[in-house]
Design an enzyme around this catalytic site. Structure first.
Site, PDB file in Angstrom:
ATOM      1  N   CYS A 167     -22.395  -7.007 -19.442  1.00  0.00           N
ATOM      2  CA  CYS A 167     -21.202  -7.182 -18.623  1.00  0.00           C
ATOM      3  C   CYS A 167     -20.082  -6.285 -19.137  1.00  0.00           C
ATOM      4  O   CYS A 167     -19.841  -6.215 -20.342  1.00  0.00           O
ATOM      5  CB  CYS A 167     -20.700  -8.625 -18.686  1.00  0.00           C
ATOM      6  SG  CYS A 167     -21.768  -9.831 -17.929  1.00  0.00           S
TER       7      CYS A 167
ATOM      8  N   CYS B  36     -18.301 -12.524 -20.057  1.00  0.00           N
ATOM      9  CA  CYS B  36     -19.620 -12.566 -20.697  1.00  0.00           C
ATOM     10  C   CYS B  36     -19.622 -13.581 -21.845  1.00  0.00           C
ATOM     11  O   CYS B  36     -20.542 -14.393 -21.968  1.00  0.00           O
ATOM     12  CB  CYS B  36     -19.971 -11.174 -21.216  1.00  0.00           C
ATOM     13  SG  CYS B  36     -21.700 -10.960 -21.655  1.00  0.00           S
TER      14      CYS B  36
ATOM     15  N   CYS C  95     -27.444  -8.956 -17.027  1.00  0.00           N
ATOM     16  CA  CYS C  95     -26.730  -8.669 -18.278  1.00  0.00           C
ATOM     17  C   CYS C  95     -27.635  -9.022 -19.455  1.00  0.00           C
ATOM     18  O   CYS C  95     -28.222 -10.104 -19.497  1.00  0.00           O
ATOM     19  CB  CYS C  95     -25.427  -9.469 -18.346  1.00  0.00           C
ATOM     20  SG  CYS C  95     -24.620  -9.414 -19.959  1.00  0.00           S
TER      21      CYS C  95
ATOM     22  N   CYS D  43     -25.716 -12.214 -21.389  1.00  0.00           N
ATOM     23  CA  CYS D  43     -25.490 -13.513 -20.747  1.00  0.00           C
ATOM     24  C   CYS D  43     -26.417 -13.723 -19.548  1.00  0.00           C
ATOM     25  O   CYS D  43     -26.437 -14.812 -18.973  1.00  0.00           O
ATOM     26  CB  CYS D  43     -24.034 -13.686 -20.339  1.00  0.00           C
ATOM     27  SG  CYS D  43     -23.577 -12.815 -18.833  1.00  0.00           S
TER      28      CYS D  43
ATOM     29  N   GLY E 260       0.791  -1.221   0.000  1.00  0.00           N
ATOM     30  CA  GLY E 260       0.000   0.000   0.000  1.00  0.00           C
ATOM     31  C   GLY E 260       0.824   1.273   0.000  1.00  0.00           C
ATOM     32  O   GLY E 260       0.290   2.344  -0.259  1.00  0.00           O
TER      33      GLY E 260
END
Lengths: 187, 283
Positions: free
Chosen positions: B263, B269, B238, B241, B29
């Protein structure tokens, strides 16, 4: 002219150093895991793994401290020819290499500053062997726990207590390496 | 591949980047400064990600690039071709086949596994930059772990909007120490940052910073007890899909208000469609 110092470097530097770095990075990202590293044939007493790490990380911008038996003419000239890295004492080095006892005391190495904790030394510790046994490791990079044969435990606990300051360690033996960043809790 | 060093960059530059990556992994980080090079593409097109990818790639890698989840947009196509030409490596669009994935602003839907590396393109690595423009001050704030300003910002969101209005580049805290910008990924992706099996590397070329998350690192999205973090998504399946679990793009279909939700992760997808899943808009 002695030519033995001219050999033993990477023969295909860009590809061999890429492979060597991936081994070092995987080791540092997953403390306790042991990785093979190849490509270097450094003079004794350096291990192949330590030689490969030095070739991968060192250049004219990285002061290196040679501790104990590694501070010999053969290693100095090999390192100078292949990396151009300046030699320094422990207090100003970015990398140090040697056996655990020769590297001591750890308090003499830079641990970074609170604003720049990355300005700390990485110690390459030459070991007789590396094994997934011994001290228990916990922390980032480790799913639950890992085990690694470490030369000490108290020193790493002290180092961990300084986080985010601290030293990072790469353990080398033959053609293998493992690593221990400052984040790892050792017990 | 001829006329280039492997993976474009010279070896000294790669060593410098590699040293920065190792320190970044050792201090999860924390943003490690590095001497970012000019790349043959403009800033903002992934120069940081490209330099990190160049430093970690080996000839055996299989490389995938996504731009907002898609493999076939300009940024993804050009970076993929860049490494095909300068590193001679194999490329793929399948998440599960890739060993190194460079991403702009998404995390793939499919869970990543050990051995994979996810490289993020980062525009502004400093999460505090829009609150405090001085680098000298933000550096001091990180060193003291003084992140009160960020919580004030999130609190002001709540007082003004009734909820935390930050929807992308949502700040996270790594291992309870450093507050980090996860790059402009949607906050929907934030939970995938934590406890990920892959190595996550972040490269900011213009701002000259590299930071990292080792695998299995704890990453918490900042929130309050009474306003817990909410990884929201559009409330639709979606259109292609039918998935109700993925992050969606809203696509305008005509000038009469027609729209569809699909998606954002094109590979995920397509994989679902090939497995027989169909949404209401699938042809």
């Amino acid at each position: 002219m002695r030519t033995e110092n001219l050999s033993g470097g990477f023969t295909d530097p860009s590809v061999q150093s890429a492979h060597a770095f991936r081994a070092v990075m995987e080791a540092m990202a997953r403390p306790g895991t042991i990785h093979d590293i190849a490509g270097a044939e450094p003079p004794a007493p350096l291990s192949r793994a330590a030689g490969a790490v030095l070739l991968t990380l060192c250049d004219t911008e990285t002061p290196v401290h040679l501790a104990g038996a590694t501070d010999c003419d053969a290693v100095r000239t090999w390192l100078a020819f292949h990396t151009g890295a300046p030699l320094s004492g422990p207090s100003h080095c970015m990398l140090a290499v040697g056996e655990w006892g020769a590297l001591a005391p750890l308090s003499s190495y830079p641990v970074g500053t609170s604003e720049y904790p990355d300005r700390s030394a990485t110690l390459i510790v030459e070991c007789a062997e590396l094994a997934a046994s011994g001290a228990t490791l916990r922390g980032p990079g480790i799913r639950e726990t890992a085990r690694l044969s470490l030369p000490d435990t108290e020193a790493f606990r002290t180092n961990r207590a300084h986080f985010p300051l601290g030293l990072d360690f790469i353990f080398t033996s033959g053609s293998q390496l493992a690593a221990l960043p400052r984040t790892t809790e050792v017990s | 591949m001829s006329g280039y060093n492997f993976a474009y960059l010279d070896e000294q530059t790669k060593r410098m980047i590699r040293r920065a990556i190792l320190k970044a992994l050792a201090i999860p980080g924390y943003q490690v400064p590095f001497a970012s090079r000019e790349m043959p593409m403009p800033y903002g097109w992934g120069t940081g990600g490209v330099q990190v990818s160049a430093a970690v790639l080996t000839p055996e890698d299989r490389f995938k690039v996504i731009d907002q989840g898609a493999d076939d947009t300009t940024n993804a196509v050009s970076i993929r071709r860049f490494f095909e030409r300068t590193a001679g490596i194999a490329t793929t669009t399948a998440t599960r086949d890739a060993t190194v994935i460079q991403t702009r602003h998404r995390i793939p839907e499919e869970p990543l596994r050990e051995g994979q590396i996810l490289v993020y393109q980062v525009p502004i690595p400093e999460p505090l930059r829009f609150l405090e423009p001085r680098e000298s001050e933000t550096r001091k704030m990180h060193s003291l772990a003084e992140y009160g300003l960020m919580h004030v910002k999130l609190y002001e969101d709540i007082s003004r909007h009734g909820h935390i209005a930050t929807t992308y580049a949502y700040p996270v805290k790594v291992e309870e120490r450093y507050v980090m910008d996860p790059s402009p990924i949607p906050k929907f992706d934030n939970p995938k940052l934590s406890d990920c099996a892959a190595i996550q590397l972040f490269g900011a070329g213009r701002e000259q910073r590299i930071y990292a998350l080792p695998p299995y690192t704890t990453v918490a999205s900042l929130d309050f007890d009474d306003h817990p973090f909410d990884p929201s998504r559009a409330d639709h399946p979606c259109g292609l899909c039918g998935s109700v679990e993925t992050y969606l793009d809203e696509v305008i279909m005509d000038d009469a208000g027609g729209r569809m939700f699909v998606c954002s992760d094109t590979d995920h997808c397509e994989t679902r469609q090939n497995a027989g899943y169909r949404g209401k808009d699938a042809g």
